[in-house]
Design a protein around this motif. Structure first.
Motif, PDB file in Angstrom:
ATOM      1  N   MET A 143      -7.814  -5.856   8.214  1.00  0.00           N
ATOM      2  CA  MET A 143      -7.081  -5.077   6.604  1.00  0.00           C
ATOM      3  C   MET A 143      -7.232  -5.666   5.629  1.00  0.00           C
ATOM      4  N   LEU A 144      -7.941  -5.426   4.688  1.00  0.00           N
ATOM      5  CA  LEU A 144      -8.162  -6.026   3.342  1.00  0.00           C
ATOM      6  C   LEU A 144      -7.177  -5.670   2.095  1.00  0.00           C
ATOM      7  N   GLY A 145      -6.806  -6.656   1.185  1.00  0.00           N
ATOM      8  CA  GLY A 145      -6.388  -6.142   0.180  1.00  0.00           C
ATOM      9  C   GLY A 145      -7.110  -6.714  -1.080  1.00  0.00           C
ATOM     10  N   ALA A 146      -6.932  -6.013  -2.063  1.00  0.00           N
ATOM     11  CA  ALA A 146      -7.729  -6.384  -3.384  1.00  0.00           C
ATOM     12  C   ALA A 146      -7.596  -7.783  -3.853  1.00  0.00           C
ATOM     13  N   ALA A 147      -8.627  -8.147  -4.507  1.00  0.00           N
ATOM     14  CA  ALA A 147      -8.323  -9.588  -5.039  1.00  0.00           C
ATOM     15  C   ALA A 147      -7.169 -10.045  -5.666  1.00  0.00           C
ATOM     16  N   SER A 148      -6.916  -9.132  -6.615  1.00  0.00           N
ATOM     17  CA  SER A 148      -5.699  -9.373  -7.639  1.00  0.00           C
ATOM     18  C   SER A 148      -4.427  -9.002  -6.798  1.00  0.00           C
ATOM     19  N   ARG A 149      -4.383  -8.698  -5.712  1.00  0.00           N
ATOM     20  CA  ARG A 149      -3.265  -7.982  -4.979  1.00  0.00           C
ATOM     21  C   ARG A 149      -2.880  -8.850  -3.812  1.00  0.00           C
ATOM     22  N   SER A 179      -0.328 -10.225  -2.338  1.00  0.00           N
ATOM     23  CA  SER A 179       0.739  -9.659  -1.474  1.00  0.00           C
ATOM     24  C   SER A 179       0.626  -8.181  -1.080  1.00  0.00           C
ATOM     25  N   THR A 180       1.089  -7.932   0.125  1.00  0.00           N
ATOM     26  CA  THR A 180       0.847  -6.607   0.689  1.00  0.00           C
ATOM     27  C   THR A 180       1.403  -5.348  -0.230  1.00  0.00           C
ATOM     28  N   GLY A 181       2.384  -5.708  -0.759  1.00  0.00           N
ATOM     29  CA  GLY A 181       2.974  -4.402  -1.555  1.00  0.00           C
ATOM     30  C   GLY A 181       2.757  -4.528  -2.871  1.00  0.00           C
ATOM     31  N   ASP A 182       1.793  -5.424  -3.225  1.00  0.00           N
ATOM     32  CA  ASP A 182       1.450  -5.442  -4.965  1.00  0.00           C
ATOM     33  C   ASP A 182       0.620  -4.260  -5.340  1.00  0.00           C
ATOM     34  N   ASN A 183       0.182  -3.726  -4.519  1.00  0.00           N
ATOM     35  CA  ASN A 183      -0.602  -2.269  -5.049  1.00  0.00           C
ATOM     36  C   ASN A 183       0.378  -1.415  -5.608  1.00  0.00           C
ATOM     37  N   TRP A 184       1.525  -1.336  -5.041  1.00  0.00           N
ATOM     38  CA  TRP A 184       2.742  -0.586  -5.751  1.00  0.00           C
ATOM     39  C   TRP A 184       3.435  -1.293  -6.651  1.00  0.00           C
ATOM     40  N   ARG A 185       3.751  -2.467  -6.387  1.00  0.00           N
ATOM     41  CA  ARG A 185       4.811  -3.419  -7.288  1.00  0.00           C
ATOM     42  C   ARG A 185       4.174  -3.568  -8.330  1.00  0.00           C
ATOM     43  N   ASN A 224       7.932  10.765   4.737  1.00  0.00           N
ATOM     44  CA  ASN A 224       7.140   9.388   4.600  1.00  0.00           C
ATOM     45  C   ASN A 224       7.125   8.196   5.580  1.00  0.00           C
ATOM     46  N   ASP A 225       7.857   8.416   6.517  1.00  0.00           N
ATOM     47  CA  ASP A 225       8.292   7.532   7.586  1.00  0.00           C
ATOM     48  C   ASP A 225       6.736   6.632   8.033  1.00  0.00           C
ATOM     49  N   MET A 226       6.801   5.627   8.303  1.00  0.00           N
ATOM     50  CA  MET A 226       5.438   4.730   8.515  1.00  0.00           C
ATOM     51  C   MET A 226       5.486   5.105  10.105  1.00  0.00           C
ATOM     52  N   PRO A 227       4.292   4.678  10.700  1.00  0.00           N
ATOM     53  CA  PRO A 227       4.029   5.022  12.060  1.00  0.00           C
ATOM     54  C   PRO A 227       5.022   3.983  12.803  1.00  0.00           C
ATOM     55  N   CYS A 228       5.659   4.115  13.917  1.00  0.00           N
ATOM     56  CA  CYS A 228       6.328   3.220  14.673  1.00  0.00           C
ATOM     57  C   CYS A 228       7.492   2.574  14.200  1.00  0.00           C
ATOM     58  N   LEU A 229       7.734   2.734  12.914  1.00  0.00           N
ATOM     59  CA  LEU A 229       8.877   2.079  12.117  1.00  0.00           C
ATOM     60  C   LEU A 229       9.566   2.847  10.958  1.00  0.00           C
ATOM     61  N   LEU A 250       9.636   0.312  -1.564  1.00  0.00           N
ATOM     62  CA  LEU A 250       8.348   0.610  -0.952  1.00  0.00           C
ATOM     63  C   LEU A 250       7.572  -0.742  -0.904  1.00  0.00           C
ATOM     64  N   ALA A 251       7.292  -1.536  -1.925  1.00  0.00           N
ATOM     65  CA  ALA A 251       6.370  -2.495  -1.893  1.00  0.00           C
ATOM     66  C   ALA A 251       6.948  -3.661  -0.973  1.00  0.00           C
ATOM     67  N   ASN A 252       8.297  -3.840  -1.078  1.00  0.00           N
ATOM     68  CA  ASN A 252       9.028  -4.577  -0.087  1.00  0.00           C
ATOM     69  C   ASN A 252       8.778  -4.182   1.252  1.00  0.00           C
ATOM     70  N   TRP A 253       8.908  -2.931   1.536  1.00  0.00           N
ATOM     71  CA  TRP A 253       8.790  -2.667   2.867  1.00  0.00           C
ATOM     72  C   TRP A 253       7.564  -2.575   3.641  1.00  0.00           C
ATOM     73  N   PHE A 254       6.455  -2.558   2.717  1.00  0.00           N
ATOM     74  CA  PHE A 254       5.176  -2.791   3.306  1.00  0.00           C
ATOM     75  C   PHE A 254       4.919  -4.211   3.667  1.00  0.00           C
ATOM     76  N   GLU A 255       5.626  -5.357   3.074  1.00  0.00           N
ATOM     77  CA  GLU A 255       5.164  -6.616   3.454  1.00  0.00           C
ATOM     78  C   GLU A 255       6.054  -6.985   4.653  1.00  0.00           C
ATOM     79  N   SER A 256       7.233  -6.229   5.052  1.00  0.00           N
ATOM     80  CA  SER A 256       8.084  -6.422   6.041  1.00  0.00           C
ATOM     81  C   SER A 256       7.198  -5.624   7.335  1.00  0.00           C
ATOM     82  N   TYR A 257       6.844  -4.395   7.026  1.00  0.00           N
ATOM     83  CA  TYR A 257       6.084  -3.757   8.048  1.00  0.00           C
ATOM     84  C   TYR A 257       4.728  -4.635   8.444  1.00  0.00           C
ATOM     85  N   VAL A 258       4.015  -5.313   7.480  1.00  0.00           N
ATOM     86  CA  VAL A 258       2.861  -5.992   7.980  1.00  0.00           C
ATOM     87  C   VAL A 258       3.263  -7.149   9.040  1.00  0.00           C
ATOM     88  N   ASP A 259       4.679  -7.881   8.441  1.00  0.00           N
ATOM     89  CA  ASP A 259       4.947  -8.962   9.459  1.00  0.00           C
ATOM     90  C   ASP A 259       5.546  -8.269  10.653  1.00  0.00           C
TER      91      ASP A 259
END
Length: 384
Positions: A1-7, A9-15, A30-35, A50-59
């Motif tokens: 999974m790729l993130g944009a160059a200026s982003r 951090s996982t949640g930066d697309n929203w943050r 809007n629940d995420m799969p499995c979590l 939501l941005a913070n959740w994405f970072e926790s989700y990836v981990d």
């Protein structure tokens, strides 16, 4: 999974979006799969949460995520049945050779920047809605917003909260729906079905002819509930509609990805005259001090926000993979002749290329379908 160059951090697309941004549909959709989200979360989730959740989700899910990475393009080798995918990660070029590429970049491709008469002469700041940050930078200023979709309303409301003088320019009629109770009607199954999986099945397995009938019925009820709101908007010159065939905002989203507003308070500001609206047909051109109307009057402005949408996913594909691949795949999103969403979550005319997009509900449900398709394709023998 790729993130944009200026982003990186996982949640930066929203943050990194504007401060007032929140999800416009309810948390239980809007629940995420499995979590799933915690039960204590607010009904409409703010962007930083939501941005913070994405970072926790990836981990938590141990997802192999590359931040600081940009996909610069790819070419498919018909002989090896593999892609040559060009990646730039932290400034360094990389070449990957996967059998499959999934474009999960959503419906919003590159920002659509229209060639508006005189805009180059405007002496103030011009920004696209995707780059807008916060009204605190424009306290007491004057802003013209081109467009009347969700982002346009959110930005107008944010600027108004910072005491800016705001004018919205409407280019076409907009479907306006109150968040509560009207928009909530479409999510009712998520409050009554026994499990999330049952709700997903009910919500996303309806055949297209039945979906149209249901949409017309839902829209008729929404029109009753929102009569006072829409009447007040029309009285100040804001044009509204309920979409093609009176099928409402949900079918607008599925057919064209926009053209509606889920109201969280901006419509009341417009109806009260605290945010002004002019029709695009009444405008002449931009001048250094603002926007001149056809009657010769001037709307003074220090800021112009282009809430003018984005290029189509097919055009985004064209920029990444070239004309041949984009033309082979064809239009992405909207319904085909069989009532299926075009080129989403299923094989496309380009081998090894897949797409996913939509709201959280759709991505959660159809990611399973997409995974089954790719798993089956991986089991197929490849040329030696």
């Amino acid at each position: 999974m790729l993130g944009a160059a200026s982003r990186a951090s996982t949640g930066d697309n929203w943050r990194k979006r504007y401060h007032a941004l929140t999800l416009h549909n309810a948390v239980w959709l809007n629940d995420m799969p499995c979590l799933p989200f915690p039960s204590t979360w607010p009904v409409f989730v703010p962007k930083d949460k939501l941005a913070n959740w994405f970072e926790s989700y990836v981990d938590a899910m141990e997802i192999n995520y590359w931040g600081g990475a940009t996909f610069e393009g790819g070419a498919f080798d018909d002989r090896t049945r593999r892609w040559e995918a060009r990646i730039r990660r932290d400034g360094e070029p990389r070449v990957l050779r996967p059998r499959h590429v999934v474009l999960a970049t959503g419906l919003n491709g590159a920002p659509n920047i229209p060639d508006l008469p005189g805009l180059a002469d405007f002496a103030g700041e011009v920004t696209h809605a995707s780059a807008y940050q916060e009204g605190a930078s424009h306290v007491g200023g004057r802003a013209v917003i081109i467009g009347t979709g969700n982002s346009a309303h959110d930005i107008a409301q944010d600027l108004h909260a910072h005491h800016a003088e705001v004018t919205m320019v409407q280019r076409r009629p907009t479907t306006v729906i109150s968040i509560d109770p009207s928009a909530a009607l479409g999510d009712a199954a998520y409050l009554t079905a026994p499990t999330l999986e049952d709700s997903d099945l009910i919500g996303l397995s309806t055949p297209y002819p039945d979906l149209l009938v249901d949409s017309v019925a839902l829209t008729a009820r929404i029109k009753e509930l929102d009569t006072d709101l829409v009447t007040a908007l029309n009285a100040v010159g804001f044009r509204t509609d309920y979409g093609e065939d009176e099928t409402g905002h949900q079918m607008k989203y599925m057919r064209r990805g926009g053209g509606y507003h889920l109201n969280v308070g901006c419509s009341e500001l417009i109806a009260a005259g605290e945010i002004s609206v002019v029709q695009h047909s009444d405008t002449d051109r931009f001048v250094p001090d603002g926007l001149r109307l056809r009657d010769g009057s001037l709307i003074g402005a220090d800021l112009v926000v282009l809430a003018t949408g984005y290029h189509t996913p097919q055009e985004g594909l064209r920029r990444l993979m070239g004309d041949e691949v984009a033309d082979r795949v064809g239009p992405i999103w909207g319904y085909d002749d069989e009532g299926e969403v075009r080129n989403m979550w299923r094989p496309t005319a380009q081998p090894g290329l897949w797409f996913t997009a939509g709201n959280f509900q759709m991505c959660r449900t159809y990611s399973k379908v997409l995974a089954f398709h790719i798993r089956r394709a991986l089991d197929e023998p490849t040329p030696s």
